[in-house]
Design a protein around this motif. Structure first.
Motif, mmCIF file in Angstrom:
data_model
loop_
_atom_site.group_PDB
_atom_site.id
_atom_site.type_symbol
_atom_site.label_atom_id
_atom_site.label_comp_id
_atom_site.label_asym_id
_atom_site.label_seq_id
_atom_site.Cartn_x
_atom_site.Cartn_y
_atom_site.Cartn_z
ATOM 1 N N MET A 105 9.905 8.334 -31.865
ATOM 2 C CA MET A 105 9.027 7.197 -32.055
ATOM 3 C C MET A 105 7.592 7.703 -32.089
ATOM 4 N N ARG A 106 6.824 7.170 -32.978
ATOM 5 C CA ARG A 106 5.427 7.567 -33.105
ATOM 6 C C ARG A 106 4.595 6.983 -31.972
ATOM 7 N N THR A 107 3.530 7.698 -31.631
ATOM 8 C CA THR A 107 2.646 7.265 -30.548
ATOM 9 C C THR A 107 2.014 5.917 -30.856
ATOM 10 N N GLU A 108 1.702 5.668 -32.132
ATOM 11 C CA GLU A 108 1.086 4.386 -32.516
ATOM 12 C C GLU A 108 2.003 3.207 -32.223
ATOM 13 N N GLN A 109 3.314 3.455 -32.154
ATOM 14 C CA GLN A 109 4.270 2.393 -31.842
ATOM 15 C C GLN A 109 4.630 2.375 -30.359
ATOM 16 N N ALA A 110 4.712 3.563 -29.764
ATOM 17 C CA ALA A 110 5.143 3.649 -28.373
ATOM 18 C C ALA A 110 4.068 3.162 -27.406
ATOM 19 N N ALA A 111 2.818 3.500 -27.669
ATOM 20 C CA ALA A 111 1.745 3.132 -26.737
ATOM 21 C C ALA A 111 1.600 1.615 -26.565
ATOM 22 N N PRO A 112 1.580 0.823 -27.648
ATOM 23 C CA PRO A 112 1.499 -0.621 -27.421
ATOM 24 C C PRO A 112 2.751 -1.183 -26.756
ATOM 25 N N ALA A 113 3.901 -0.575 -27.013
ATOM 26 C CA ALA A 113 5.125 -1.031 -26.347
ATOM 27 C C ALA A 113 5.028 -0.798 -24.838
ATOM 28 N N VAL A 114 4.513 0.356 -24.457
ATOM 29 C CA VAL A 114 4.318 0.639 -23.028
ATOM 30 C C VAL A 114 3.274 -0.313 -22.451
ATOM 31 N N TYR A 118 -3.058 4.621 -26.935
ATOM 32 C CA TYR A 118 -3.048 3.874 -28.194
ATOM 33 C C TYR A 118 -4.339 4.110 -28.973
ATOM 34 N N ALA A 119 -5.470 4.031 -28.273
ATOM 35 C CA ALA A 119 -6.757 4.264 -28.922
ATOM 36 C C ALA A 119 -6.848 5.682 -29.474
ATOM 37 N N LEU A 129 -3.947 -11.373 -13.587
ATOM 38 C CA LEU A 129 -2.890 -12.084 -14.309
ATOM 39 C C LEU A 129 -3.382 -12.551 -15.678
ATOM 40 N N ALA A 130 -4.574 -13.103 -15.729
ATOM 41 C CA ALA A 130 -5.128 -13.573 -16.997
ATOM 42 C C ALA A 130 -5.315 -12.416 -17.970
ATOM 43 N N PHE A 131 -5.863 -11.299 -17.487
ATOM 44 C CA PHE A 131 -6.062 -10.138 -18.355
ATOM 45 C C PHE A 131 -4.729 -9.564 -18.824
ATOM 46 N N ALA A 132 -3.728 -9.587 -17.968
ATOM 47 C CA ALA A 132 -2.409 -9.078 -18.364
ATOM 48 C C ALA A 132 -1.799 -9.951 -19.459
ATOM 49 N N LEU A 133 -1.955 -11.247 -19.350
ATOM 50 C CA LEU A 133 -1.419 -12.143 -20.387
ATOM 51 C C LEU A 133 -2.150 -11.958 -21.711
ATOM 52 N N VAL A 134 -3.461 -11.796 -21.662
ATOM 53 C CA VAL A 134 -4.220 -11.525 -22.877
ATOM 54 C C VAL A 134 -3.830 -10.156 -23.442
ATOM 55 N N GLY A 135 -3.578 -9.204 -22.551
ATOM 56 C CA GLY A 135 -3.175 -7.870 -22.986
ATOM 57 C C GLY A 135 -1.887 -7.877 -23.784
ATOM 58 N N VAL A 136 -0.953 -8.713 -23.397
ATOM 59 C CA VAL A 136 0.300 -8.829 -24.162
ATOM 60 C C VAL A 136 -0.008 -9.235 -25.598
ATOM 61 N N VAL A 137 -0.868 -10.211 -25.754
ATOM 62 C CA VAL A 137 -1.218 -10.701 -27.088
ATOM 63 C C VAL A 137 -1.925 -9.611 -27.895
ATOM 64 N N VAL A 138 -2.850 -8.908 -27.257
ATOM 65 C CA VAL A 138 -3.613 -7.865 -27.950
ATOM 66 C C VAL A 138 -2.695 -6.726 -28.393
ATOM 67 N N PHE A 139 -1.854 -6.242 -27.481
ATOM 68 C CA PHE A 139 -0.939 -5.161 -27.834
ATOM 69 C C PHE A 139 0.049 -5.597 -28.924
ATOM 70 N N LEU A 140 0.558 -6.819 -28.818
ATOM 71 C CA LEU A 140 1.479 -7.316 -29.840
ATOM 72 C C LEU A 140 0.809 -7.434 -31.202
ATOM 73 N N ALA A 141 -0.415 -7.919 -31.217
ATOM 74 C CA ALA A 141 -1.128 -8.069 -32.488
ATOM 75 C C ALA A 141 -1.343 -6.713 -33.149
ATOM 76 N N GLY A 142 -1.682 -5.716 -32.363
ATOM 77 C CA GLY A 142 -1.877 -4.386 -32.917
ATOM 78 C C GLY A 142 -0.582 -3.751 -33.370
ATOM 79 N N ALA A 143 0.463 -3.924 -32.592
ATOM 80 C CA ALA A 143 1.748 -3.309 -32.922
ATOM 81 C C ALA A 143 2.399 -3.953 -34.136
#
Length: 135
Positions: free
Chosen positions: A1-10, A130-131, A51-65
């Motif tokens: 798996m490429r890092t560009e895909q694995a990092a947002p999944a993690v 990811y960055a 908790l709020a930042f973690a929920l936003v983080g899910v959206v951000v990582f998903l959007a990028g992935a």
């Protein structure tokens, strides 16, 4: 798996782990609701901000992935978001009182704060990888 895909999944797993960890005491011990609420709100901002930042983080990582956002933009948002979440978690962990923890009889709750900090640390770590991968 490429890092560009694995990092947002993690990153997504880390964000969801934080959400699950913060919900777990409420699910296991519903009668401690008031005490846990006081415990969670201690410190400068309380752990609710994490908790709020973690929920936003899910959206951000998903959007990028999923390609719904530019990967460099998603990584650029996820990294400071994760760092701020970690700093807030650390400030909560240091400031949360340990004196008999509002009458909660379980001793595991005193180490629980550090488990939350470790889980939160996964978010900026995954965002940094990811960055690095997309830049």
């Amino acid at each position: 798996m490429r890092t560009e895909q694995a990092a947002p999944a993690v990153g997504i797993v880390g964000c969801l782990a934080v959400v699950a960890l913060l919900a777990l005491p409420f699910a296991l011990f519903p009668s401690w609701g008031t005490e846990l609420a006081q415990y969670y709100t201690s410190g400068p901002l309380g752990v609710g901000a994490v908790l709020a930042f973690a929920l936003v983080g899910v959206v951000v990582f998903l959007a990028g992935a999923r390609g719904q956002a530019d990967p460099t933009t998603a990584a650029g948002i996820a990294l400071p978001l994760g760092i701020v979440a970690l700093l807030i978690a650390l400030s909560w962990a240091v400031a949360a009182p340990l004196d008999p923890l509002f009458g909660i009889p379980a001793t595991w709750i005193t180490d629980y704060r550090w488990v939350v900090v470790v889980a939160t640390a996964v978010i900026p770590a995954a965002a940094a990888v990811y960055a690095r991968a997309v830049l």
